[in-house]
Design a protein around this motif. Structure first.
Motif, PDB file in Angstrom:
ATOM      1  N   ASP A 180     -19.349  13.931 -32.299  1.00  0.00           N
ATOM      2  CA  ASP A 180     -18.178  14.772 -32.566  1.00  0.00           C
ATOM      3  C   ASP A 180     -17.116  14.581 -31.493  1.00  0.00           C
ATOM      4  O   ASP A 180     -17.327  13.862 -30.516  1.00  0.00           O
ATOM      5  CB  ASP A 180     -18.568  16.251 -32.688  1.00  0.00           C
ATOM      6  N   PHE A 181     -15.980  15.250 -31.702  1.00  0.00           N
ATOM      7  CA  PHE A 181     -14.885  15.249 -30.738  1.00  0.00           C
ATOM      8  C   PHE A 181     -14.182  16.599 -30.809  1.00  0.00           C
ATOM      9  O   PHE A 181     -13.955  17.125 -31.896  1.00  0.00           O
ATOM     10  CB  PHE A 181     -13.864  14.143 -31.034  1.00  0.00           C
ATOM     11  N   ALA A 182     -13.869  17.157 -29.645  1.00  0.00           N
ATOM     12  CA  ALA A 182     -13.099  18.402 -29.559  1.00  0.00           C
ATOM     13  C   ALA A 182     -12.016  18.215 -28.514  1.00  0.00           C
ATOM     14  O   ALA A 182     -12.311  17.949 -27.342  1.00  0.00           O
ATOM     15  CB  ALA A 182     -14.002  19.577 -29.180  1.00  0.00           C
ATOM     16  N   SER A 183     -10.765  18.310 -28.924  1.00  0.00           N
ATOM     17  CA  SER A 183      -9.664  18.147 -27.987  1.00  0.00           C
ATOM     18  C   SER A 183      -9.651  19.308 -26.996  1.00  0.00           C
ATOM     19  O   SER A 183     -10.178  20.390 -27.264  1.00  0.00           O
ATOM     20  CB  SER A 183      -8.325  18.097 -28.735  1.00  0.00           C
ATOM     21  N   VAL A 184      -9.046  19.055 -25.830  1.00  0.00           N
ATOM     22  CA  VAL A 184      -8.889  20.090 -24.809  1.00  0.00           C
ATOM     23  C   VAL A 184      -7.425  20.085 -24.377  1.00  0.00           C
ATOM     24  O   VAL A 184      -6.931  19.104 -23.817  1.00  0.00           O
ATOM     25  CB  VAL A 184      -9.813  19.860 -23.593  1.00  0.00           C
ATOM     26  N   ARG A 185      -6.752  21.187 -24.682  1.00  0.00           N
ATOM     27  CA  ARG A 185      -5.344  21.336 -24.308  1.00  0.00           C
ATOM     28  C   ARG A 185      -5.214  21.565 -22.804  1.00  0.00           C
ATOM     29  O   ARG A 185      -6.144  22.016 -22.139  1.00  0.00           O
ATOM     30  CB  ARG A 185      -4.719  22.532 -25.021  1.00  0.00           C
ATOM     31  N   GLU A 186      -4.034  21.271 -22.304  1.00  0.00           N
ATOM     32  CA  GLU A 186      -3.737  21.567 -20.915  1.00  0.00           C
ATOM     33  C   GLU A 186      -4.050  23.039 -20.671  1.00  0.00           C
ATOM     34  O   GLU A 186      -3.649  23.902 -21.446  1.00  0.00           O
ATOM     35  CB  GLU A 186      -2.259  21.280 -20.645  1.00  0.00           C
ATOM     36  N   GLY A 187      -4.804  23.322 -19.620  1.00  0.00           N
ATOM     37  CA  GLY A 187      -5.222  24.681 -19.330  1.00  0.00           C
ATOM     38  C   GLY A 187      -6.653  24.958 -19.733  1.00  0.00           C
ATOM     39  O   GLY A 187      -7.243  25.937 -19.334  1.00  0.00           O
ATOM     40  N   GLY A 188      -7.243  24.086 -20.575  1.00  0.00           N
ATOM     41  CA  GLY A 188      -8.656  24.197 -20.887  1.00  0.00           C
ATOM     42  C   GLY A 188      -9.028  24.722 -22.254  1.00  0.00           C
ATOM     43  O   GLY A 188     -10.212  24.857 -22.554  1.00  0.00           O
ATOM     44  N   VAL A 189      -8.051  25.035 -23.110  1.00  0.00           N
ATOM     45  CA  VAL A 189      -8.380  25.517 -24.456  1.00  0.00           C
ATOM     46  C   VAL A 189      -9.000  24.378 -25.251  1.00  0.00           C
ATOM     47  O   VAL A 189      -8.404  23.311 -25.381  1.00  0.00           O
ATOM     48  CB  VAL A 189      -7.132  26.075 -25.175  1.00  0.00           C
ATOM     49  N   GLU A 190     -10.194  24.621 -25.771  1.00  0.00           N
ATOM     50  CA  GLU A 190     -10.964  23.588 -26.461  1.00  0.00           C
ATOM     51  C   GLU A 190     -10.982  23.805 -27.969  1.00  0.00           C
ATOM     52  O   GLU A 190     -11.056  24.925 -28.432  1.00  0.00           O
ATOM     53  CB  GLU A 190     -12.402  23.613 -25.950  1.00  0.00           C
ATOM     54  N   GLY A 191     -10.942  22.696 -28.684  1.00  0.00           N
ATOM     55  CA  GLY A 191     -11.233  22.748 -30.106  1.00  0.00           C
ATOM     56  C   GLY A 191     -10.043  22.476 -30.984  1.00  0.00           C
ATOM     57  O   GLY A 191      -8.935  22.281 -30.526  1.00  0.00           O
ATOM     58  N   PRO A 192     -10.314  22.422 -32.241  1.00  0.00           N
ATOM     59  CA  PRO A 192     -11.613  22.556 -32.898  1.00  0.00           C
ATOM     60  C   PRO A 192     -12.445  21.283 -32.761  1.00  0.00           C
ATOM     61  O   PRO A 192     -11.928  20.233 -32.403  1.00  0.00           O
ATOM     62  CB  PRO A 192     -11.251  22.801 -34.359  1.00  0.00           C
ATOM     63  N   THR A 193     -13.735  21.405 -33.077  1.00  0.00           N
ATOM     64  CA  THR A 193     -14.644  20.265 -33.035  1.00  0.00           C
ATOM     65  C   THR A 193     -14.636  19.566 -34.392  1.00  0.00           C
ATOM     66  O   THR A 193     -14.743  20.212 -35.427  1.00  0.00           O
ATOM     67  CB  THR A 193     -16.070  20.729 -32.689  1.00  0.00           C
ATOM     68  N   THR A 194     -14.475  18.253 -34.345  1.00  0.00           N
ATOM     69  CA  THR A 194     -14.461  17.439 -35.559  1.00  0.00           C
ATOM     70  C   THR A 194     -15.674  16.516 -35.532  1.00  0.00           C
ATOM     71  O   THR A 194     -15.831  15.744 -34.579  1.00  0.00           O
ATOM     72  CB  THR A 194     -13.177  16.591 -35.625  1.00  0.00           C
ATOM     73  N   PRO A 195     -16.529  16.570 -36.564  1.00  0.00           N
ATOM     74  CA  PRO A 195     -17.677  15.663 -36.606  1.00  0.00           C
ATOM     75  C   PRO A 195     -17.229  14.205 -36.692  1.00  0.00           C
ATOM     76  O   PRO A 195     -16.204  13.902 -37.299  1.00  0.00           O
ATOM     77  CB  PRO A 195     -18.428  16.064 -37.878  1.00  0.00           C
TER      78      PRO A 195
END
Length: 165
Positions: A97-112
């Motif tokens: 999977d992959f989950a992006s992380v925005r500047e500041g640490g906000v994660e998601g969503p997770t994509t299979p």
């Protein structure tokens, strides 16, 4: 006349206790144990704290760091997390999977990631991650927080570091 002893005396006269005498809370265990594995288009860091072994297979999360100012959809990103499964005998890698992380640490969503497992060719990101995941000797982490991982990854992308260990 009442006499004060020990801690009561210290408290009554306002003296501070030496550091050794204070009750200190233990430091929390680190949440991450990042090892820089390589830098190309992205800097890749293996998180050794997420390694889970099951026979000859291992799962682990890795963080890929983007260059400063990387934007998509109007947002600035630090990078993203991927969960991987490695076959240590067959030398295959499967990004789950992959989950992006925005500047500041906000994660998601997770994509299979539904692509099949593939051979981890030497010199590629998957082979470098497999080497960390399948090793029986943990390496000393380079950094312990996501923010430190971003700083280290960006220094690697800028060519400010020697090659990873």
């Amino acid at each position: 006349m009442r006499t004060l002893t020990g801690l009561a005396f210290v408290a009554a006269v306002g003296l501070s206790l030496p550091v050794a005498a204070r009750t200190a809370e233990p430091s929390p265990a680190p949440e991450h144990g990042f090892v820089l594995t390589g830098a190309g288009r992205f800097a890749i860091l293996a998180d050794q704290m997420t390694i889970v072994r099951d026979g000859d297979t291992v799962t682990m999360r890795a963080f890929q760091v983007t260059e400063p100012g990387f934007t998509a959809g109007g947002h600035t990103y630090w990078g993203g997390w991927s969960k991987w499964r490695f076959d240590c005998v067959g030398m295959t890698a499967d990004r789950l999977d992959f989950a992006s992380v925005r500047e500041g640490g906000v994660e998601g969503p997770t994509t299979p990631d539904t692509a099949p497992a593939y051979h981890a060719d030497p010199g590629g990101d998957a082979a470098e991650l497999l080497a960390v995941a399948c090793s029986t000797d943990a390496r000393s982490p380079d950094v312990f927080t996501l923010e430190e991982a971003v700083t280290l990854g960006r220094a690697a992308l800028a060519g400010e570091l020697d090659q990873p260990r």
